[in-house]
Design an enzyme around this catalytic site. Structure first.
Site, mmCIF file in Angstrom:
data_model
loop_
_atom_site.group_PDB
_atom_site.id
_atom_site.type_symbol
_atom_site.label_atom_id
_atom_site.label_comp_id
_atom_site.label_asym_id
_atom_site.label_seq_id
_atom_site.Cartn_x
_atom_site.Cartn_y
_atom_site.Cartn_z
ATOM 1 N N HIS A 146 6.500 -14.900 24.803
ATOM 2 C CA HIS A 146 5.614 -14.539 25.919
ATOM 3 C C HIS A 146 5.400 -15.736 26.846
ATOM 4 O O HIS A 146 5.545 -15.623 28.068
ATOM 5 C CB HIS A 146 4.274 -14.039 25.358
ATOM 6 C CG HIS A 146 3.241 -13.774 26.401
ATOM 7 N ND1 HIS A 146 3.090 -12.536 26.985
ATOM 8 C CD2 HIS A 146 2.303 -14.581 26.954
ATOM 9 C CE1 HIS A 146 2.099 -12.598 27.870
ATOM 10 N NE2 HIS A 146 1.615 -13.830 27.854
ATOM 11 N N GLU A 147 5.079 -16.882 26.265
ATOM 12 C CA GLU A 147 4.825 -18.081 27.083
ATOM 13 C C GLU A 147 6.098 -18.549 27.786
ATOM 14 O O GLU A 147 6.050 -18.978 28.939
ATOM 15 C CB GLU A 147 4.220 -19.195 26.227
ATOM 16 C CG GLU A 147 2.890 -18.854 25.566
ATOM 17 C CD GLU A 147 1.806 -18.351 26.502
ATOM 18 O OE1 GLU A 147 1.819 -18.667 27.710
ATOM 19 O OE2 GLU A 147 0.920 -17.613 26.028
ATOM 20 N N HIS A 189 6.546 -16.663 30.896
ATOM 21 C CA HIS A 189 5.813 -17.217 32.051
ATOM 22 C C HIS A 189 6.646 -18.300 32.732
ATOM 23 O O HIS A 189 6.746 -18.350 33.957
ATOM 24 C CB HIS A 189 4.468 -17.814 31.615
ATOM 25 C CG HIS A 189 3.435 -16.802 31.260
ATOM 26 N ND1 HIS A 189 3.229 -15.643 31.962
ATOM 27 C CD2 HIS A 189 2.525 -16.801 30.251
ATOM 28 C CE1 HIS A 189 2.233 -14.959 31.417
ATOM 29 N NE2 HIS A 189 1.797 -15.639 30.363
ATOM 30 N N ASP A 233 1.455 -12.009 33.463
ATOM 31 C CA ASP A 233 0.924 -11.091 32.466
ATOM 32 C C ASP A 233 0.930 -9.671 33.016
ATOM 33 O O ASP A 233 0.777 -9.458 34.226
ATOM 34 C CB ASP A 233 -0.516 -11.470 32.104
ATOM 35 C CG ASP A 233 -0.588 -12.729 31.275
ATOM 36 O OD1 ASP A 233 0.213 -12.864 30.336
ATOM 37 O OD2 ASP A 233 -1.450 -13.576 31.561
#
Length: 191
Positions: A126-127, A130, A136
């Site tokens: 997930h990070e 980014h 998000d």
């Protein structure tokens, strides 16, 4: 006699030609060559990822298997890393990309996330999302990697969905030059 010599010579030359043709290196298909020329390589440094080094490595593997226009590679000692991965005691967070070669973003593998029961590989993927330019998408289901914590504590999905993959492919669709600059905002993934 001369005829036998010339026939033998001709046979030898034919055999040599067939051997050379059979062993000539096969180049990549044109589309494969084009993909390689347009692929952006981003280097990451996980030397400060502490207990999350394995989770980061797994998340990198997920992204490398999911997209073609960008590839994440470990930075050799002394080499500039576009993505720095640091572990601290806070909540997981990252700068919003898409990061470009020569630029730099940071991913923090905050221990609070795993202390609350969230999956470390999902957090890392997930990070990294980014860093590759994905914001998000909260609230969201477990099937959306960028839904983050709203996917729930039991969610272990670390694979980007089709929409997320498509957006990253577009972010890096023109090779190292890309289309859009890094946003740079710090995204803290709290609900």
């Amino acid at each position: 006699m001369l005829r036998r010599f010339l026939t033998s010579l001709l046979i030898a030359l034919c055999a040599l030609t067939l051997t050379l043709v059979g062993t000539a290196p096969v180049s990549a298909a044109p589309s494969e060559q084009a993909r390689q020329l347009n692929q952006t390589i981003l280097y990451y440094d996980s030397s400060r990822a502490a207990e999350y080094t394995s989770a980061v490595s797994s998340a990198v593997d997920v992204w490398n298997a999911s997209v073609d226009n960008v590839r994440l590679e470990p930075a050799a000692t002394g080499r500039h890393a576009e993505i720095r991965i640091i572990t601290d005691n806070g909540w997981p967070r990252a700068h919003l990309g898409p990061v470009r070669p020569g630029g730099q973003v940071t991913v923090w593998m905050g221990r609070q996330g795993t202390a609350e029961g969230y999956d470390a590989v999902r957090i890392a993927a997930h990070e990294l999302g980014h860093s590759l330019g994905l914001p998000d998408t909260k609230p969201g289901p477990c099937s959306s990697l960028m839904s983050g914590s709203t996917g729930g504590v039991n969610c272990t999905n670390a694979v980007p969905n089709a929409s997320e993959r498509s957006r990253v492919e577009a972010n890096y669709g023109r090779g190292p030059a890309g289309e859009s600059a890094a946003d740079g905002r710090l995204l803290v993934d709290r609900r």
